[in-house]
Design a protein around this motif. Sequence first.
Motif, short mmCIF file in Angstrom:
data_model
loop_
_atom_site.label_atom_id
_atom_site.label_comp_id
_atom_site.label_asym_id
_atom_site.label_seq_id
_atom_site.Cartn_x
_atom_site.Cartn_y
_atom_site.Cartn_z
N UNK A 598 0.84 -1.19 0.00
CA UNK A 598 0.00 0.00 0.00
C UNK A 598 0.89 1.25 0.00
N UNK A 599 0.96 1.99 -1.12
CA UNK A 599 1.73 3.23 -1.14
C UNK A 599 0.89 4.40 -0.62
N UNK A 600 1.47 5.21 0.26
CA UNK A 600 0.80 6.38 0.82
C UNK A 600 1.75 7.57 0.74
N UNK A 614 -5.17 -5.52 4.62
CA UNK A 614 -4.62 -6.68 3.91
C UNK A 614 -3.20 -6.43 3.43
N UNK A 615 -2.64 -5.26 3.73
CA UNK A 615 -1.32 -4.90 3.23
C UNK A 615 -0.22 -5.62 4.01
N UNK A 616 0.76 -6.09 3.29
CA UNK A 616 1.94 -6.68 3.92
C UNK A 616 3.01 -5.62 4.14
N UNK A 617 3.04 -4.63 3.24
CA UNK A 617 3.95 -3.50 3.37
C UNK A 617 3.16 -2.21 3.18
N UNK A 618 3.49 -1.22 3.97
CA UNK A 618 2.99 0.14 3.75
C UNK A 618 4.21 1.01 3.45
N UNK A 635 6.31 -1.21 7.95
CA UNK A 635 6.24 0.19 7.55
C UNK A 635 7.58 0.58 6.94
N UNK A 636 7.55 1.01 5.69
CA UNK A 636 8.77 1.47 5.00
C UNK A 636 8.63 2.97 4.79
N UNK A 637 9.19 3.73 5.72
CA UNK A 637 9.17 5.19 5.63
C UNK A 637 10.60 5.67 5.40
N UNK A 638 10.81 6.98 5.20
CA UNK A 638 12.17 7.47 4.91
C UNK A 638 13.19 7.09 5.98
N UNK A 639 12.76 6.98 7.25
CA UNK A 639 13.71 6.60 8.28
C UNK A 639 14.20 5.17 8.07
N UNK A 652 7.88 -15.44 -6.41
CA UNK A 652 6.47 -15.64 -6.02
C UNK A 652 6.19 -15.19 -4.59
N UNK A 653 7.19 -15.37 -3.70
CA UNK A 653 6.98 -14.97 -2.30
C UNK A 653 7.41 -13.54 -2.03
N UNK A 654 7.83 -12.82 -3.08
CA UNK A 654 8.26 -11.42 -2.97
C UNK A 654 9.31 -11.25 -1.88
#
Length: 686
Positions: A598-600, A614-618, A635-639, A652-654
């Motif tokens: 999920x990109x925000x 349902x997101x595995x990564x935000x 959570x993948x943020x700039x920090x 397949x498993x990313x």
Amino acid sequence: MAALRQTCAQLSLLQRGHLIGWAPVCLAIGIGLYFSWRSEPALAEYLALAAACGALLVLARLIGPALSPLAIGAALIAAGCILAGARAHQVAGPILGWRYYGPIEGRVVAIDRSASDALRVTLDRVKLAKVPPHRTPTRVRLSLHGAHQGAEPRPGLYMGATGHLSPPSGPVEPGGFDFQRHAWFQGLGAVGYTRVPMVALAPPEGGQWMFRVRMALSSRVQAALPGETGAFAAAIMSGDRSGMGQETLTALRVSNLAHLLAISGLHMGLLTAFVFGALRYGLALVPFLALRAPVKPIAAALALVVAAFYLGLSGGSIATERAFIMVAVILVAIMLGRRALSLRSVALAALIVLVLRPEALMSPGFQMSFAATTALIAVFGWMQHEAVPRGPKWFRPVVAVVVSSGVAGLATAPIAAAHFNQFAHYGLIANLASVPLMGALVMPAAVVSVCLMPLGLENVALWVMGLGLDWILGVAHWTSNLSGARGMVASPDGKVLPMMALGALLLVLAQGWPRFLGVLPIAASFVIWSGTTRPEVLISETGGLVGVMTPEGRALSSAKGDGFAALNWLENDGDAATQEEAAARWPRDPPKDWPAILPLRGKAALGVVNDCGAARWIVTNTIIPEDSTERSCTILDPRALSATGAIALRGPSLDALSARDVAGARLWNQRRERRGTVRSAEALAQ
């Protein structure tokens, strides 16, 4: 063991007299190994390499001529590792460890233009507010955005502005082009931009005289030849590309004529050939000198002086230094009465370049230049040895141009495709229509115009030069507008180019039956390249962009922002789409097989990150405050991304792979300090 020794002795005898060509190859292998390591070698490891190098050289004297080339080659590999490491430490300088906003002061040492068509200046003797000198970068580079009515950047001028600076960014994807490494060897400790006019703080001091001559020559040429023609002429004569527009640059690249813009082997060769020929025949017309003086060596020596001046005038880039060294080797060979054009000359030039600047090995310019030169000398040498018919005498120059353009194009095409993800379908046609004119008209007119400038009579020569450049620009635009002019190709695996180079070098340098073994690594490299797969998901270092591979091509989460990453992702995919076109592929209602990501963007992310759904990564470009909340997603943020760099999800498993995983911990990518934006009192007041 005896059979192996006998086989090696036979092969060594077969290769005798041709082993010098392998010296730069072994040195390059060592340099390549250094840059492939994932951690910086310690002092003890350098000492071990030095000891191994000395021991191998001693061993080469003891084991006899049959096996000694192998020992010497291994010693050169070890020496290459040491050279590259020594060079990396030699150019070490402070790197800005945080985002900075405030006053920026420094002396102008370079002026060019960015990919976004903005004027760009490089400053040394940098001063930053509230940043101590020992932590201030040696050089910074600023792009000048917006309307600028301030002082015009001039060589050596001390200038200042309020702007933004950041550390050099890492690769836009794991295994991609490493701008941090490039900036490290350029001495750049920070890059950024300003939107306010720059002001002059102090007049130029002494020094920088060659830079001033360059820019004065560029201004004079562009005053006589306005528009893109004058900008092209200035780039050829002084190395100043700041006047070139992006449309013209794109046309030159798509038509495979961009090499005419860079001051490299072609320009240096044409210049010195014209000067050498003119001086040789000019001196021969003076009976006193023709009968008493060695006219040919004198002409070569004077041509070398002119080439050295052209090197300084061009700004002394790695490509021009490489071209100068190759020309110098040829001219010195002429002065000594030796064969000028041979694979030994190319090997000697490559050795000098690699010893002086080991990092040049990683640049496309080095690879393409030496690939073209080696291939041309090998092919023309074979044609001469085999007495290949080239038609009547008047037709031979045409054959030479066709053969040289074709051979150079074939030798450099895989390298250009691997680095720039494109190949020009009509490049041969464009070069056949342009390169002869470059040598017969443009470069001679440029030399004559420079000679006439002190008298103020250069306009006629520049006008003649402009006619040739207008033709070349016309060919570039016509060719680039043809249907299917540019082909796109995906970036290959990192092992493809080394394998291809090894195979090509075996074909050219080896003697007898072993040379045909070179076909195997070349074929294997193309097989590996054809099976290249791109990451299913890419995440930018800023958290502002996500790219998901679809049957139509990569879909981007945003049509704006992170433009550099977007452009490189699409090019590496072999996709000619723009960021806006790729963003249109992003589905409003993701299908069931869509990655759980999920990109925000912006502060809106703060309100939803606690509910992963349902997101595995935000992925977000907003820093999420650290708390004790347990989440079901990452959570993948700039920090977080500042420690990992860009991320690729594969398979397949990313499975995740970060840029830091690939690049490792090296001198040029030490972990940045986690600090807020530095703001000076003056900046806050504004």
